[in-house]
Design an enzyme around this catalytic site. Structure first.
Site, PDB file in Angstrom:
ATOM      1  N   ASP A 512      32.501  51.836  38.467  1.00  0.00           N
ATOM      2  CA  ASP A 512      32.843  50.377  38.905  1.00  0.00           C
ATOM      3  C   ASP A 512      31.566  49.798  39.205  1.00  0.00           C
ATOM      4  O   ASP A 512      30.540  50.352  39.329  1.00  0.00           O
ATOM      5  CB  ASP A 512      33.676  50.648  40.108  1.00  0.00           C
ATOM      6  CG  ASP A 512      34.241  49.426  40.487  1.00  0.00           C
ATOM      7  OD1 ASP A 512      34.224  48.276  39.805  1.00  0.00           O
ATOM      8  OD2 ASP A 512      34.684  49.277  41.806  1.00  0.00           O
ATOM      9  N   GLU A 515      27.934  46.041  36.981  1.00  0.00           N
ATOM     10  CA  GLU A 515      27.268  44.629  36.072  1.00  0.00           C
ATOM     11  C   GLU A 515      25.833  44.503  36.330  1.00  0.00           C
ATOM     12  O   GLU A 515      25.239  44.057  35.269  1.00  0.00           O
ATOM     13  CB  GLU A 515      27.891  43.404  36.773  1.00  0.00           C
ATOM     14  CG  GLU A 515      29.737  43.489  36.543  1.00  0.00           C
ATOM     15  CD  GLU A 515      30.358  44.345  37.058  1.00  0.00           C
ATOM     16  OE1 GLU A 515      29.827  44.688  38.580  1.00  0.00           O
ATOM     17  OE2 GLU A 515      31.367  44.634  36.814  1.00  0.00           O
ATOM     18  N   ASP A 588      39.263  42.600  38.949  1.00  0.00           N
ATOM     19  CA  ASP A 588      40.070  42.329  40.141  1.00  0.00           C
ATOM     20  C   ASP A 588      40.926  41.061  39.965  1.00  0.00           C
ATOM     21  O   ASP A 588      40.441  40.000  40.390  1.00  0.00           O
ATOM     22  CB  ASP A 588      39.193  41.920  41.236  1.00  0.00           C
ATOM     23  CG  ASP A 588      38.326  43.377  41.560  1.00  0.00           C
ATOM     24  OD1 ASP A 588      38.536  44.330  41.099  1.00  0.00           O
ATOM     25  OD2 ASP A 588      37.326  43.214  42.494  1.00  0.00           O
TER      26      ASP A 588
HETATM   27  C1  NOJ Z   1      36.147  46.805  42.774  1.00  0.00           C
HETATM   28  C2  NOJ Z   1      37.013  47.084  41.616  1.00  0.00           C
HETATM   29  O1  NOJ Z   1      37.153  45.904  40.979  1.00  0.00           O
HETATM   30  C3  NOJ Z   1      38.087  47.855  42.552  1.00  0.00           C
HETATM   31  O2  NOJ Z   1      38.935  48.120  41.380  1.00  0.00           O
HETATM   32  C4  NOJ Z   1      37.989  48.615  43.297  1.00  0.00           C
HETATM   33  O3  NOJ Z   1      38.983  48.973  43.942  1.00  0.00           O
HETATM   34  C5  NOJ Z   1      36.971  48.247  44.295  1.00  0.00           C
HETATM   35  N1  NOJ Z   1      35.486  47.710  43.649  1.00  0.00           N
HETATM   36  C6  NOJ Z   1      36.426  49.296  45.620  1.00  0.00           C
HETATM   37  O4  NOJ Z   1      35.874  50.389  44.752  1.00  0.00           O
END
Ligand code: NOJ
Length: 921
Positions: A512, A515, A588
């Site tokens: 995660d 970017e 998200d």
């Molecule tokens: C951002 C991610 O997009 C999300 O899916 C994740 O739960 C959080 N970071 C925490 O790791």
């Protein structure tokens, strides 16, 4: 004080549950000097012409020279080197860079590791260049062979490159610089008067190499719509961003960013960038254009009439869509794809950047995630509830809280004291676990990973040469420099069972924030003047950072099992080539109907541009979905190639059994539908792995001539056989569904027939969303309910034969061990089923070396569209009779809603790995 304020604002950033997208945190084109400069250029401004054309090493090589050399000015543009290469199957590669023999201040960054090595083997060594004077030109153009149907033209003055058809009226396909917008800012030496710094909010970019952007226009001919260039939350057919009638004039931005609570309709950049655009038109023809460049890019889709004032004579009378491509740095390394079929274009792109990795079978099942499953007991509870409620799932996920203080590769030893035992318990039921590993490493001197990375010098450096220090989940963090192959190899080694203490063979990984996300960085990312190995500035490589991280992790998982186990790594950031390393999700999103709706164009766009293994968080990451939305999301999501429920820690728990019995039943049924279709999905993943054709497809990929499909992004095809229409609004009981083509469609639930080429108004009861099998296809299923995909291994198959107007149908089934790389050595089964003249035939599609055998049987053959009457079927070569019955169609757990009776051949006793025929008597 400043740091206190920062921490406070960070706490807000991390814990806010209902906030919206903060537009002002991100640069608009107007605030991005290179974008502003490029956008303000007028058509025809390009002052370069082509000279010194030769054939060198099988390429057309030339110089781009100033039209009117200015003897007095030492600053004038230096010649650029252009090279044009041709590859089989209709691919042209055009590169333009500075002339290295003229000693530019530094080498511009050329993106390595994306173009697959086999691509070189496709090169056609050009032998000669023809000349032709295009009417009105003062000098001749150079013309080279591309393939039997196409040729590439390098027009000298005005400078232009295009691909055209060879015969007929030699229609253009794709062109570059037809509007003279090409501009290449050359690297220069800073002089006293130059101020190269750029400021955005509180950040200053030192820009040590000064302006170095590139821009040009690209035109697509015979084009009705453009698609591609993910990642954006917007419609599938790209909307014009500039020109008459365009209100909010922002280009599509490609700059990998961690965008908090993104809008469901915006051209702003999200987590990934694929600079590959596809055009499709009324003629049924498709073409594509790809720019391999890892710097920030902005792309305008120009509305008809945008150049009305330019006075330029346009190159052709064909319908055309013009676009403007702008990048902050790098070189021109572009690919033209001639198509002409939609599938040809995706295959051409895949031959450059690779096809998607073959996933393990378990990864194609349902994944259950949440930020966070709290502790081992929570994990055990959730796991057992799935069984209690008879809902299959394959993978349970642990987010960042499972670690010791966000130190990846560790476990919180109070909450997760027995990680191996926990994984083994899941594994005993054939289930897997995924843990998260992000690229930001906590700057803690007692943390082994930080110590090692620091000692080895493996971190990205800031502009002053010190280890870059940014803020992310663990607080002060540094970022592994994934550009270096040596560092990637070291990183891969962190996943060995010895190094990742507490990991077992059933543990896989989630990458995660790659970017990379830097909470206190400009636009929540790394400063552009940060430095990577070899002095590469972050601005040059930014969009590929996450790709390299994903690659290193995925390679690490391959290494940990010495090449025996296919890796599974989910990544948020994407770049061309990502498809070779694993799955991705759309980040998200929010628990809103509009986010459910936009998930389909997003997943379709990703598939069209190579990344087939994708999906959106079921239910929406932020916020609490009302039960109806959650149910509809499961029903749509059951068809996403990557099928995972996930939620933010501030949301209410939302496992499928928490919303009353009826809703549990509905969600169970949606998940069951996916499991029933796993053999079909797996066969499609194999197709994607071999050809690049995605699992989820826009309707026009299957029906290229049907204009009614071109901008339809509410319905989609799963392979060539299923059409699914999502339900995206509350309280829907009916849906209008356009069914393309001349053949009929069979309702998946009840076998009812609908004619093609028409919009039908039909029921969309809460039980299911409209889904249809296309007449003429055969779909393999496994109908027994199990707890996970691996428990279905030995289950028998059902074949659903949907007869077309000539009472024929065909389909395929691919099977392998579901986990290893043995399929690459021939250990697989690939069958072709054909129904014709009342006989269903199974033949081998695998290569002669393929060796896998299976005792799995085909248990039922369902014939949709077959009249009643027959009482039995003859099976050959066994010469046995099988029973035939008429009965209601069953699919999933809920009974068919209406009583169309279908013909079923029961227990024909045929093996899935053998040749046989079944004849209806
Ligand atoms: C951002 C991610 O997009 C999300 O899916 C994740 O739960 C959080 N970071 C925490 O790791």
């Amino acid at each position: 004080m400043r740091s206190l304020l920062f921490v406070l604002s960070l706490i807000c950033f991390c814990s806010q549950s209902v906030l919206s997208w903060k537009k002002e945190e991100f640069r608009s084109c107007e605030q991005t000097p290179f974008c502003k400069r490029a956008r303000s250029r007028t058509p025809g401004a390009c002052s370069l012409i082509v000279g010194d054309v030769s054939i060198t090493d099988g390429d057309l090589v030339a110089k781009l020279l100033p039209k009117t050399p200015d003897q007095s000015d030492g600053d004038q543009i230096k010649p650029l080197i252009l090279s044009l290469s041709v590859y089989t199957d209709g691919i042209v590669r055009l590169r333009i860079d500075e002339d290295h023999s003229l000693n530019p201040p530094k080498k511009r960054f050329r993106v390595p590791d994306v173009v697959v090595s086999e691509f070189d083997e496709k090169k056609i060594w050009l032998q000669k260049v023809a000349t032709e004077t295009i009417s009105g030109d003062i000098s001749p153009s150079s013309v080279v062979y591309v393939s039997d149907g196409y040729e590439a033209v390098v027009r000298h003055e005005p400078f232009e490159v295009f691909v055209r058809e060879k015969s007929g009226d030699r229609r253009r396909v794709v062109s570059l610089n037809s509007h003279g917008l090409f501009d290449f800012e050359q690297l220069g030496k800073k002089t006293d008067g130059d101020n190269w710094e750029e400021k955005f909010r509180t950040h200053t970019d030192s820009r040590p190499s000064g302006p170095q952007s590139i821009s040009f226009d690209v035109s697509f001919y015979d084009s009705s719509f453009l698609y591609g260039i993910p990642e954006h939350a917007t419609s599938f057919a790209l909307k014009p961003t500039k020109g008459p009638g365009v209100e909010e004039s922002e280009p599509y931005r490609l700059f990998n960013l961690d965008v908090f609570e993104y809008d469901h309709e915006s051209p702003f950049g999200l987590y990934g960038s694929i600079p590959f655009m596809v055009s499709h038109g009324k003629s049924g023809k498709t073409s594509g254009f790809f720019w391999l460049n890892a710097a920030e890019m902005q792309i305008d889709v120009l509305a008809n009439g945008w150049d009305a004032e330019s006075g330029i004579t346009l190159p052709a009378s064909q319908s055309r869509i013009d676009t403007l491509w702008m990048s902050e740095a790098g070189i021109v390394d572009t690919f033209f794809f001639v198509g002409p079929e939609p599938k040809d274009v995706v295959k051409q792109y895949a031959s450059v950047t690779g096809t998607s990795a073959m996933p393990q079978l378990f990864a194609t099942g349902y994944h259950q995630c949440r930020w966070n499953y709290k502790d081992e007991e929570d994990v055990a509870q959730v796991d057992s509830k799935f069984d209690e409620h008879d809902i299959p799932y394959d993978v349970l996920w642990l987010d960042i809280e499972h670690t010791d203080g966000k130190r990846y590769f560790t476990w919180d030893n109070v909450l997760f004291p027995h990680p191996e035992e926990m994984q083994n318990k899941l594994a005993a039921k054939g289930r897997r676990m995924v843990t998260i590993v992000d690229p930001h490493i906590k700057r803690d001197d007692s943390y082994f990973l930080h110590k090692e990375a620091t000692q080895m010098g493996y971190y990205v450096k800031d502009s002053s040469g010190k280890d870059f220090d940014g803020w992310c989940w663990p607080g002060s963090s540094s970022y592994i420099d994934m550009l270096s192959p040596e560092i990637r190899e070291w990183w891969g080694g962190r996943f060995s069972y010895k190094n990742y203490v507490g990991s077992t063979p059933s543990l896989y990984i989630w990458n995660d924030m790659n970017e990379p996300s830097v909470f206190n960085g400009p636009e929540v990312t790394m400063p552009r003047d940060a430095l990577h190995v070899g002095g590469v500035e972050h601005r040059e490589v930014h969009n590929a950072y996450g790709y390299y991280f994903h690659m290193a992790t995925s390679d690490g998982l391959v290494m940990r099992e010495e090449g025996k186990d296919r890796p599974f790594v989910l990544s948020r950031a994407i770049f061309p080539g990502t498809q070779r390393y694993g799955a991705i999700w759309t980040g998200d999103n929010t628990a809103e109907w509009e986010h459910l709706r936009v998930s389909i164009p997003m997943v379709l766009t990703l598939g069209l541009t190579g990344i087939t293994f994708s999906g959106a968080d079921i239910g929406g990451f932020f916020g609490n979905p009302e039960p109806e939305l959650l149910v509809r999301w499961y029903q749509v999501g059951a068809y996403y190639p990557f099928f995972r429920g996930h939620a933010h820690h501030d949301t209410k728990r939302r496992e499928p059994w928490l919303f009353g019995e009826r809703n549990t039943e509905l969600m169970r049924d949606a998940i069951h539908t996916r499991y029933t279709l796993l053999p079909y999905f797996y066969t499609l993943f194999r197709e994607a792995n071999v050809t690049g054709v995605p699992v989820l497809r826009p309707l026009w990929m299957e029906f290229p001539q049907d204009e009614a499909t071109f901008s339809n992004d509410e319905a989609f095809m799963v392979g060539n056989g299923l059409l699914v229409q999502g339900v995206y609004t509350k309280g829907t009981t009916h849906a209008s569904v356009y069914l393309p083509g001349k053949e009929s469609w069979y309702d998946l639930r009840n076998g009812k027939t609908y004619v093609g080429g028409k919009t039908h108004k039909m029921d969309a009861p809460e039980e299911s969303i409209p889904a249809f099998q296309r007449a003429g296809t055969i779909i393999p299923r496994k109908d027994r309910f199990r707890r996970s995909s691996s428990q279905m291994d030995n289950d028998p198959y059902t074949l659903v034969v949907a007869l077309n107007g000539t009472r024929e149908a065909e389909g395929e089934l691919y099977i392998d061990d579901g986990k290893s790389f043995e399929f690459k050595r021939g250990s697989y089964i690939h069958r072709r089923f054909v129904f014709s003249n009342g006989i269903l035939t199974s033949t081998n599609l695998a290569s002669p070396q393929a060796s896998l055998s299976s005792e799995c049987l085909i248990d039922r053959i369902i014939l949709l569209g077959h009249a009643s009457g027959p009482k039995s079927a003859l099976v050959e070569p066994s010469n046995q009779k099988a029973e035939v019955e008429m009965g209601p169609l069953r699919m999933g757990g809920l009974a068919a809603s209406s009583g169309t009776k279908v013909l079923t051949i029961r227990k024909p006793g045929v093996r899935v790995d053998q040749d046989w025929t079944v004849k209806i008597l």
